[in-house]
Design a protein around this motif. Structure first.
Motif, PDB file in Angstrom:
ATOM      1  N   ARG A  19      40.588 -89.920 -92.989  1.00 39.78           N
ATOM      2  CA  ARG A  19      40.765 -88.760 -92.112  1.00 39.78           C
ATOM      3  C   ARG A  19      40.089 -87.537 -92.719  1.00 39.78           C
ATOM      4  O   ARG A  19      40.133 -87.337 -93.923  1.00 39.78           O
ATOM      5  CB  ARG A  19      42.256 -88.483 -91.907  1.00 39.78           C
ATOM      6  N   ILE A  35      40.039 -79.049 -86.615  1.00 41.97           N
ATOM      7  CA  ILE A  35      39.517 -80.277 -86.028  1.00 41.97           C
ATOM      8  C   ILE A  35      39.851 -81.438 -86.962  1.00 41.97           C
ATOM      9  O   ILE A  35      39.944 -81.273 -88.186  1.00 41.97           O
ATOM     10  CB  ILE A  35      38.006 -80.217 -85.726  1.00 41.97           C
ATOM     11  N   ILE A  37      38.941 -85.587 -87.646  1.00 38.19           N
ATOM     12  CA  ILE A  37      38.052 -86.703 -87.372  1.00 38.19           C
ATOM     13  C   ILE A  37      38.622 -87.943 -88.038  1.00 38.19           C
ATOM     14  O   ILE A  37      38.941 -87.934 -89.234  1.00 38.19           O
ATOM     15  CB  ILE A  37      36.620 -86.450 -87.881  1.00 38.19           C
ATOM     16  N   LYS A  39      38.109 -91.966 -89.035  1.00 39.32           N
ATOM     17  CA  LYS A  39      37.095 -92.997 -89.251  1.00 39.32           C
ATOM     18  C   LYS A  39      37.773 -94.329 -89.526  1.00 39.32           C
ATOM     19  O   LYS A  39      38.847 -94.382 -90.123  1.00 39.32           O
ATOM     20  CB  LYS A  39      36.193 -92.618 -90.434  1.00 39.32           C
ATOM     21  N   ASN A  45      32.805 -93.067 -87.292  1.00 41.09           N
ATOM     22  CA  ASN A  45      33.639 -92.085 -86.611  1.00 41.09           C
ATOM     23  C   ASN A  45      34.193 -92.693 -85.323  1.00 41.09           C
ATOM     24  O   ASN A  45      33.449 -93.217 -84.497  1.00 41.09           O
ATOM     25  CB  ASN A  45      32.821 -90.827 -86.278  1.00 41.09           C
ATOM     26  N   GLU A  47      37.215 -91.108 -83.583  1.00 42.82           N
ATOM     27  CA  GLU A  47      37.936 -90.181 -82.715  1.00 42.82           C
ATOM     28  C   GLU A  47      37.884 -88.774 -83.295  1.00 42.82           C
ATOM     29  O   GLU A  47      37.868 -88.585 -84.514  1.00 42.82           O
ATOM     30  CB  GLU A  47      39.393 -90.630 -82.576  1.00 42.82           C
ATOM     31  N   CYS A  48      37.848 -87.795 -82.420  1.00 44.48           N
ATOM     32  CA  CYS A  48      37.852 -86.396 -82.842  1.00 44.48           C
ATOM     33  C   CYS A  48      38.828 -85.629 -81.962  1.00 44.48           C
ATOM     34  O   CYS A  48      38.793 -85.745 -80.730  1.00 44.48           O
ATOM     35  CB  CYS A  48      36.453 -85.798 -82.724  1.00 44.48           C
ATOM     36  N   ARG A  49      39.698 -84.870 -82.587  1.00 45.98           N
ATOM     37  CA  ARG A  49      40.666 -84.038 -81.864  1.00 45.98           C
ATOM     38  C   ARG A  49      40.600 -82.613 -82.381  1.00 45.98           C
ATOM     39  O   ARG A  49      40.230 -82.373 -83.539  1.00 45.98           O
ATOM     40  CB  ARG A  49      42.087 -84.600 -81.999  1.00 45.98           C
ATOM     41  N   LYS A  60      41.932 -84.256 -77.338  1.00 45.95           N
ATOM     42  CA  LYS A  60      40.872 -85.174 -77.711  1.00 45.95           C
ATOM     43  C   LYS A  60      39.567 -84.691 -77.102  1.00 45.95           C
ATOM     44  O   LYS A  60      39.513 -84.310 -75.931  1.00 45.95           O
ATOM     45  CB  LYS A  60      41.192 -86.582 -77.186  1.00 45.95           C
ATOM     46  N   LEU A  64      31.444 -86.563 -81.086  1.00 44.32           N
ATOM     47  CA  LEU A  64      31.671 -87.161 -82.394  1.00 44.32           C
ATOM     48  C   LEU A  64      30.515 -86.792 -83.321  1.00 44.32           C
ATOM     49  O   LEU A  64      29.373 -86.644 -82.868  1.00 44.32           O
ATOM     50  CB  LEU A  64      31.764 -88.685 -82.294  1.00 44.32           C
TER      51      LEU A  64
END
Length: 221
Positions: A19, A35, A37, A39, A45, A47-49, A60, A64
């Protein structure tokens, strides 16, 4: 400030993940964001929130990063930057994330600069510090012009360190002042000592002071 729980929908609980977190600030809206990310075990990668401080939850976003991100990052003028290990044609890769636009993109460090260097924020602009010669204290400070996107300008700084070059020298920019001075820490692991240097970009003059640390046996680091 306690952050809301972060949902992890991209992987299951049996999958090894890493993370990355980063904090950014958008000067146009005065909004702070974090933010996140995620992995997977293949270091891809997934997901990105993003979370705006004060909001009840994370969102979300579909953007990415192109590559994996390092843990160290800086924020300058509404953009978060990460230095990448990847280099192309002798130039270091830099990934960036626009806080306002919520977009990732890639730019490159100064042409011909192959050292990893250090990202920094100087006067609200992205900067890149490279140590050229430890014995003479010679450094190159590259700054990206706000008004000329992706154009780097170089300032050579010579810092008088010690009479004899220390082993494992480390130089870091830790900030800048409204007067146009930059704050630089210079330290070595052997002998264990360190200085805080205040350097004026306009005049080229600097002043130094020892960094005191109450927890250190000798009171200095």
């Amino acid at each position: 400030m306690a952050l809301p729980w972060t949902p992890l929908s991209a992987v299951n609980r049996y999958e090894t993940v890493s993370r990355s977190y980063a904090m950014g600030f958008d000067p146009s809206t005065k909004k702070y964001v974090v933010i996140f990310i995620l992995k997977n075990k293949e270091n891809l990668n997934k997901e990105c929130r993003i979370h705006a401080l004060g909001a009840p939850s994370w969102r979300k976003i579909h953007e990415l990063p192109i590559w994996g991100l390092s843990q160290r990052n800086i924020c300058a003028n509404g953009t978060i930057y990460w230095m990448d290990e990847l280099a192309m044609n002798g130039r270091r890769g830099i990934q960036c994330f626009s806080v306002a636009g919520e977009k990732f993109e890639v730019l490159f460090g100064p042409e011909g600069v192959k050292s990893t260097g250090q990202l920094a924020q100087v006067r609200g602009c992205l900067a890149f510090l490279c140590l050229k010669d430890a014995s003479s204290g010679m450094c190159d400070l590259w700054r990206m012009d706000r008004n000329k996107n992706k154009v780097w300008t170089k300032t050579t700084i010579q810092i008088k360190l010690w009479d004899s070059p220390p082993v494992m020298l480390e130089i870091k920019i830790i900030g800048s002042t409204k007067r146009g001075e930059i704050l630089i820490t210079v330290g070595s692991k052997w002998p264990p000592r360190g200085k805080l240097i205040v350097y004026d970009l306009e005049t080229g003059k600097f002043r130094t002071t020892w960094i005191t640390c109450p927890s250190h046996p000798k009171g200095k680091v």
